[in-house]
Each structure stands twice: as structure tokens, then as C-alpha cells.
Design a protein around this motif. Sequence first.
Motif, PDB file in Angstrom:
ATOM      1  N   LYS A  47      -4.551   9.668  -2.185  1.00  0.00           N
ATOM      2  CA  LYS A  47      -4.325   8.921  -0.938  1.00  0.00           C
ATOM      3  C   LYS A  47      -5.540   8.052  -0.603  1.00  0.00           C
ATOM      4  CE  LYS A  47      -3.004   9.566   3.921  1.00  0.00           C
ATOM      5  NZ  LYS A  47      -3.782   8.454   4.370  1.00  0.00           N
ATOM      6  N   THR A  48      -6.731   8.615  -0.740  1.00  0.00           N
ATOM      7  CA  THR A  48      -7.959   7.863  -0.480  1.00  0.00           C
ATOM      8  C   THR A  48      -8.077   6.685  -1.438  1.00  0.00           C
ATOM      9  OG1 THR A  48      -9.094   9.815   0.370  1.00  0.00           O
ATOM     10  CG2 THR A  48     -10.480   8.013  -0.400  1.00  0.00           C
ATOM     11  N   ASP A  51      -5.498   3.975  -0.542  1.00  0.00           N
ATOM     12  CA  ASP A  51      -5.927   3.308   0.685  1.00  0.00           C
ATOM     13  C   ASP A  51      -7.038   2.295   0.388  1.00  0.00           C
ATOM     14  OD1 ASP A  51      -5.933   3.010   3.620  1.00  0.00           O
ATOM     15  OD2 ASP A  51      -7.916   3.947   3.473  1.00  0.00           O
ATOM     16  N   GLU A  54      -5.492  -0.721  -1.420  1.00  0.00           N
ATOM     17  CA  GLU A  54      -4.669  -1.528  -0.516  1.00  0.00           C
ATOM     18  C   GLU A  54      -5.524  -2.340   0.441  1.00  0.00           C
ATOM     19  OE1 GLU A  54      -1.922   1.264   1.198  1.00  0.00           O
ATOM     20  OE2 GLU A  54      -0.766   1.420  -0.663  1.00  0.00           O
ATOM     21  N   LYS A  55      -6.595  -1.751   0.965  1.00  0.00           N
ATOM     22  CA  LYS A  55      -7.472  -2.486   1.883  1.00  0.00           C
ATOM     23  C   LYS A  55      -8.172  -3.648   1.194  1.00  0.00           C
ATOM     24  CE  LYS A  55      -8.292   0.940   5.407  1.00  0.00           C
ATOM     25  NZ  LYS A  55      -9.258   1.767   6.111  1.00  0.00           N
TER      26      LYS A  55
END
Length: 97
Positions: A47-48, A51, A54-55
Motif C-alpha cells: 500500500k505504501t 501510494d 501514484e503521488k
Amino acid sequence: MKITESAFAGSLESSDLLVQIEPSSEGGLFIDLESSVEKQFGQAIRKTALDALEKMGVTSARLTLQDKGALDGVIRARIQAAVLRSTGEETIDWSRL
């Protein structure tokens, strides 16, 4: 950001991780994780990583993570470094991250 070449960041030292990022011929994001704590934290690590990608605007890449107990901040920093190395860009808008 478009991943144009393979790049590495990090190390295999304790509390760190080695990140390899490369272009994905299939499109999309793929994460291969090797970690001694995968059963407990594998989902959180993935998940990290997603994220962070995506950022940075990465939509297509293959990410290989060899985790040695890295904390979230280290995971993000290593992924950011690998992405910058793989795109050839010299600057980034850090306010987005």
C-alpha cells in the motif's frame, strides 16, 4: 512520470530495502515483494509503495522490493529516488508528495 529505464535505490542493510523499478511492457503497476515480515506487513508495504508511485504520477512500472525491515518513510524515499533515476528527470515538485 514515465519510467524509461531500470533503476535501483537503497541497500540490503538492516532497516532498509532495495528497490528496483523498470518499465512495464504490460502497462499498469506490478509489485514483487520479498520480505521476512511479509506475512505481518506485506499488505501495508504494498500500500505504501502504490501510494508513493501514484503521488509521483507513475501509472506503468514493475517494482521489485527486497525489504529488510524498512519503515514507511524509508520505503517512500527509496521509491522516489528510484523513480527519479528511471525517468531521467532532474527536478520534481516535492509539494505533491
